[in-house]
Write a protein that holds these residues in place. Sequence first.
Motif, PDB file in Angstrom:
ATOM      1  N   THR A  26     -37.338 -21.357  77.056  1.00  0.00           N
ATOM      2  CA  THR A  26     -38.281 -20.321  77.366  1.00  0.00           C
ATOM      3  C   THR A  26     -38.703 -19.605  78.716  1.00  0.00           C
ATOM      4  O   THR A  26     -38.690 -20.358  79.220  1.00  0.00           O
ATOM      5  CB  THR A  26     -39.781 -20.719  76.647  1.00  0.00           C
ATOM      6  OG1 THR A  26     -40.507 -21.429  77.200  1.00  0.00           O
ATOM      7  CG2 THR A  26     -39.485 -21.154  74.879  1.00  0.00           C
ATOM      8  N   ASP A  27     -40.273 -18.617  78.755  1.00  0.00           N
ATOM      9  CA  ASP A  27     -40.426 -18.428  80.725  1.00  0.00           C
ATOM     10  C   ASP A  27     -40.829 -19.656  81.556  1.00  0.00           C
ATOM     11  O   ASP A  27     -40.873 -18.666  82.449  1.00  0.00           O
ATOM     12  CB  ASP A  27     -41.629 -17.066  79.600  1.00  0.00           C
ATOM     13  CG  ASP A  27     -40.394 -16.238  78.938  1.00  0.00           C
ATOM     14  OD1 ASP A  27     -39.599 -16.357  80.038  1.00  0.00           O
ATOM     15  OD2 ASP A  27     -41.123 -15.460  78.800  1.00  0.00           O
ATOM     16  N   HIS A  28     -41.538 -20.972  80.290  1.00  0.00           N
ATOM     17  CA  HIS A  28     -42.322 -21.265  81.619  1.00  0.00           C
ATOM     18  C   HIS A  28     -41.735 -23.370  81.103  1.00  0.00           C
ATOM     19  O   HIS A  28     -41.320 -23.219  80.339  1.00  0.00           O
ATOM     20  CB  HIS A  28     -43.712 -21.305  81.224  1.00  0.00           C
ATOM     21  CG  HIS A  28     -44.017 -20.102  81.460  1.00  0.00           C
ATOM     22  ND1 HIS A  28     -44.259 -18.916  80.410  1.00  0.00           N
ATOM     23  CD2 HIS A  28     -44.699 -19.187  82.714  1.00  0.00           C
ATOM     24  CE1 HIS A  28     -44.735 -17.547  80.722  1.00  0.00           C
ATOM     25  NE2 HIS A  28     -45.101 -18.139  82.050  1.00  0.00           N
ATOM     26  N   LEU A  29     -42.250 -23.933  82.289  1.00  0.00           N
ATOM     27  CA  LEU A  29     -42.125 -25.606  81.868  1.00  0.00           C
ATOM     28  C   LEU A  29     -43.356 -26.097  82.821  1.00  0.00           C
ATOM     29  O   LEU A  29     -44.289 -25.274  83.606  1.00  0.00           O
ATOM     30  CB  LEU A  29     -40.266 -25.500  82.740  1.00  0.00           C
ATOM     31  CG  LEU A  29     -40.708 -26.127  83.711  1.00  0.00           C
ATOM     32  CD1 LEU A  29     -39.600 -26.926  84.343  1.00  0.00           C
ATOM     33  CD2 LEU A  29     -39.676 -24.998  85.107  1.00  0.00           C
ATOM     34  N   VAL A  30     -43.790 -27.157  82.181  1.00  0.00           N
ATOM     35  CA  VAL A  30     -44.429 -28.188  83.312  1.00  0.00           C
ATOM     36  C   VAL A  30     -43.939 -29.056  84.080  1.00  0.00           C
ATOM     37  O   VAL A  30     -42.261 -29.706  83.682  1.00  0.00           O
ATOM     38  CB  VAL A  30     -45.026 -29.062  81.927  1.00  0.00           C
ATOM     39  CG1 VAL A  30     -45.765 -30.599  82.991  1.00  0.00           C
ATOM     40  CG2 VAL A  30     -45.550 -28.159  80.923  1.00  0.00           C
ATOM     41  N   THR A  31     -44.350 -29.018  84.799  1.00  0.00           N
ATOM     42  CA  THR A  31     -43.208 -30.348  86.030  1.00  0.00           C
ATOM     43  C   THR A  31     -45.120 -31.196  86.598  1.00  0.00           C
ATOM     44  O   THR A  31     -45.970 -30.424  87.017  1.00  0.00           O
ATOM     45  CB  THR A  31     -42.766 -29.225  87.437  1.00  0.00           C
ATOM     46  OG1 THR A  31     -43.526 -28.426  88.365  1.00  0.00           O
ATOM     47  CG2 THR A  31     -41.637 -28.702  86.810  1.00  0.00           C
ATOM     48  N   GLU A 110     -52.414 -32.633  76.902  1.00  0.00           N
ATOM     49  CA  GLU A 110     -52.722 -31.643  77.818  1.00  0.00           C
ATOM     50  C   GLU A 110     -51.796 -30.019  78.154  1.00  0.00           C
ATOM     51  O   GLU A 110     -51.810 -29.659  77.784  1.00  0.00           O
ATOM     52  CB  GLU A 110     -54.408 -31.751  78.471  1.00  0.00           C
ATOM     53  CG  GLU A 110     -55.105 -32.666  77.760  1.00  0.00           C
ATOM     54  CD  GLU A 110     -56.461 -32.423  78.780  1.00  0.00           C
ATOM     55  OE1 GLU A 110     -56.539 -31.622  79.820  1.00  0.00           O
ATOM     56  OE2 GLU A 110     -56.478 -33.662  78.883  1.00  0.00           O
ATOM     57  N   ALA A 111     -50.895 -31.421  79.117  1.00  0.00           N
ATOM     58  CA  ALA A 111     -49.765 -30.159  79.435  1.00  0.00           C
ATOM     59  C   ALA A 111     -48.934 -29.278  78.694  1.00  0.00           C
ATOM     60  O   ALA A 111     -48.159 -28.158  78.900  1.00  0.00           O
ATOM     61  CB  ALA A 111     -49.242 -30.863  80.634  1.00  0.00           C
ATOM     62  N   LEU A 112     -48.444 -30.354  78.255  1.00  0.00           N
ATOM     63  CA  LEU A 112     -47.330 -30.187  76.998  1.00  0.00           C
ATOM     64  C   LEU A 112     -47.994 -28.869  75.773  1.00  0.00           C
ATOM     65  O   LEU A 112     -47.934 -27.829  75.561  1.00  0.00           O
ATOM     66  CB  LEU A 112     -46.762 -31.226  76.148  1.00  0.00           C
ATOM     67  CG  LEU A 112     -46.212 -31.630  74.731  1.00  0.00           C
ATOM     68  CD1 LEU A 112     -45.052 -32.547  74.827  1.00  0.00           C
ATOM     69  CD2 LEU A 112     -46.732 -31.038  73.268  1.00  0.00           C
ATOM     70  N   VAL A 113     -49.470 -29.124  75.153  1.00  0.00           N
ATOM     71  CA  VAL A 113     -50.514 -28.154  74.562  1.00  0.00           C
ATOM     72  C   VAL A 113     -50.803 -26.840  75.243  1.00  0.00           C
ATOM     73  O   VAL A 113     -50.594 -25.906  75.006  1.00  0.00           O
ATOM     74  CB  VAL A 113     -51.426 -29.307  74.712  1.00  0.00           C
ATOM     75  CG1 VAL A 113     -52.337 -28.047  73.634  1.00  0.00           C
ATOM     76  CG2 VAL A 113     -51.458 -29.682  72.507  1.00  0.00           C
ATOM     77  N   PHE A 154     -41.088 -35.272  86.453  1.00  0.00           N
ATOM     78  CA  PHE A 154     -41.466 -35.505  84.978  1.00  0.00           C
ATOM     79  C   PHE A 154     -41.527 -33.613  84.301  1.00  0.00           C
ATOM     80  O   PHE A 154     -41.765 -32.929  85.000  1.00  0.00           O
ATOM     81  CB  PHE A 154     -42.983 -35.942  84.858  1.00  0.00           C
ATOM     82  CG  PHE A 154     -42.996 -35.259  82.962  1.00  0.00           C
ATOM     83  CD1 PHE A 154     -42.577 -36.435  82.330  1.00  0.00           C
ATOM     84  CD2 PHE A 154     -43.970 -34.313  82.724  1.00  0.00           C
ATOM     85  CE1 PHE A 154     -43.457 -36.323  80.896  1.00  0.00           C
ATOM     86  CE2 PHE A 154     -44.319 -33.783  81.362  1.00  0.00           C
ATOM     87  CZ  PHE A 154     -43.811 -34.816  80.308  1.00  0.00           C
ATOM     88  N   PHE A 155     -41.122 -32.966  83.655  1.00  0.00           N
ATOM     89  CA  PHE A 155     -41.003 -31.976  83.671  1.00  0.00           C
ATOM     90  C   PHE A 155     -40.832 -32.691  82.224  1.00  0.00           C
ATOM     91  O   PHE A 155     -40.319 -32.661  81.362  1.00  0.00           O
ATOM     92  CB  PHE A 155     -39.857 -31.273  84.052  1.00  0.00           C
ATOM     93  CG  PHE A 155     -38.637 -31.804  84.307  1.00  0.00           C
ATOM     94  CD1 PHE A 155     -37.966 -32.522  84.406  1.00  0.00           C
ATOM     95  CD2 PHE A 155     -37.494 -30.720  82.903  1.00  0.00           C
ATOM     96  CE1 PHE A 155     -36.259 -33.234  84.750  1.00  0.00           C
ATOM     97  CE2 PHE A 155     -36.384 -31.068  82.443  1.00  0.00           C
ATOM     98  CZ  PHE A 155     -35.981 -32.978  83.305  1.00  0.00           C
ATOM     99  N   ILE A 156     -40.632 -30.418  81.474  1.00  0.00           N
ATOM    100  CA  ILE A 156     -41.017 -30.259  79.751  1.00  0.00           C
ATOM    101  C   ILE A 156     -40.716 -28.716  80.240  1.00  0.00           C
ATOM    102  O   ILE A 156     -41.182 -28.222  80.459  1.00  0.00           O
ATOM    103  CB  ILE A 156     -42.430 -30.434  79.468  1.00  0.00           C
ATOM    104  CG1 ILE A 156     -42.656 -31.416  79.745  1.00  0.00           C
ATOM    105  CG2 ILE A 156     -42.360 -30.145  77.883  1.00  0.00           C
ATOM    106  CD1 ILE A 156     -44.548 -31.811  78.339  1.00  0.00           C
ATOM    107  N   ILE A 157     -39.265 -29.011  79.093  1.00  0.00           N
ATOM    108  CA  ILE A 157     -38.979 -27.186  78.826  1.00  0.00           C
ATOM    109  C   ILE A 157     -38.945 -26.696  77.397  1.00  0.00           C
ATOM    110  O   ILE A 157     -38.983 -28.567  76.293  1.00  0.00           O
ATOM    111  CB  ILE A 157     -37.451 -27.276  78.966  1.00  0.00           C
ATOM    112  CG1 ILE A 157     -36.668 -28.591  78.927  1.00  0.00           C
ATOM    113  CG2 ILE A 157     -37.551 -27.690  81.021  1.00  0.00           C
ATOM    114  CD1 ILE A 157     -35.361 -28.118  79.251  1.00  0.00           C
ATOM    115  N   LEU A 158     -38.635 -26.007  77.447  1.00  0.00           N
ATOM    116  CA  LEU A 158     -38.919 -25.355  74.988  1.00  0.00           C
ATOM    117  C   LEU A 158     -37.846 -24.497  75.475  1.00  0.00           C
ATOM    118  O   LEU A 158     -37.130 -23.984  75.755  1.00  0.00           O
ATOM    119  CB  LEU A 158     -40.166 -25.191  75.035  1.00  0.00           C
ATOM    120  CG  LEU A 158     -41.326 -25.570  75.803  1.00  0.00           C
ATOM    121  CD1 LEU A 158     -42.699 -25.005  75.797  1.00  0.00           C
ATOM    122  CD2 LEU A 158     -41.860 -26.822  74.792  1.00  0.00           C
ATOM    123  N   SER A 159     -37.696 -25.093  73.748  1.00  0.00           N
ATOM    124  CA  SER A 159     -35.665 -24.225  73.179  1.00  0.00           C
ATOM    125  C   SER A 159     -36.063 -24.078  72.145  1.00  0.00           C
ATOM    126  O   SER A 159     -36.545 -25.129  71.019  1.00  0.00           O
ATOM    127  CB  SER A 159     -35.113 -25.458  73.233  1.00  0.00           C
ATOM    128  OG  SER A 159     -33.766 -24.339  72.590  1.00  0.00           O
TER     129      SER A 159
END
Length: 352
Positions: A26-31, A110-113, A154-159
């Motif tokens: 997707t367009d963004h990620l959490v770091t 919270e960051a994931l949401v 730490f990071f979260i990506i979405l696919s």
Amino acid sequence: MSIKITKTPTPKVKPQNPLGFGKYFTDHLVTMEYVDGKWETPQIVPYSPFSLDPSTAIFHYGQGIFEGLKAYKDAEGSIRLFRTMDNLNRLNDSAHRLCIPQVDTKIVYEALVELIKLDADWIPTDEGTSLYIRPSIIGIDPALGVRASSRYIFFIILSPVGAYYEKGFSPIKLFVEENYSRAAKGGTGDKKVIGNYAASLKAAADAAEKGYSQVLWLDSNEHKYVEEVGAMNICFVFEGNKIVTPALTGSILPGITRRSILELASANGMAVEERLVSIEELVNGVKSGKCSEIFGTGTAAVVSPVGAFSYKGEEISVNGGKLGEITLKLYKELTGIQTGRIEDKFGWSIKI
Ligand code: PLP
Ligand code: COI
């Protein structure tokens, strides 16, 4: 907590079905970085490559862990998450095993949401699709000494994803591996540690060459007891309506889908057994009809029917290679709860 959000100036074109698995992001990620002994506040930034020194610890010694979970859009357009805190707690279990500092699961949640809400237009809605969520942690000290890093990302990506297996929800064939091992007791097989997957590649490649989708792993000590598949746990239907699955003996990943299926089966009045299952018992059970269905369970794999497996050079067909009734029922119930089509009596599916 307020999370700083930097939106991308150049949103990407969204992909169409068939999405496959893990090909689009997707367009963004959490770091969120761990520096000077503490995790900093997470941020949401445009999806982009990391720049890391070639000496970075993760490249050399694999101090990295990950999770896999999914978000769905229900018929009303609400976003639903499935058992998210279970995944975040398992992330901390994996972290503990690799000397990675614990994360605050509430902050990460919270960051994931926030990330999912920001990229909500990416959640696909076709049957069998979902938004796969991949949180990871990597050690990033730029040094070649073998030791735990002092800095982490730490990071979260979405696919957006469809079926994990190429042929979708149809029976796959497994290769029972007798030489290589995935994990030993006391090792890292019961955690989501990146090295586990690297160690499984050779056997998976050999199996693929012979026409099998994945490896069915046996215990590393005797190659006698069935453990799990490369990316999913395994369940057997014995005596018509009993669900049997290998007990968590220390080298099997404690799958959240596995636990959900056991709880669903139990709620449906089926007997459930977690115990040692030898490959001989399985071969004899399938040949005699005592074991009528086999299926895998996992976030990516959902519920995946197994139509055959190969052991000692013999291919053994399961349920005539066809999708079984119980597998289908459990698949429908699980995905029904995940997507909000079926009432969730367990409190697993949370609208955000
Ligand atoms: N076993 C392995 C090795 C896996 O990688 C996975 C996937 O996460 C599973 C089992 C299933 O676990 P879960 O149902 O929590 O996704
Ligand atoms: C998952 O099901 O989330 C997994 O992590 C399995 C696989 C894609 C490695």
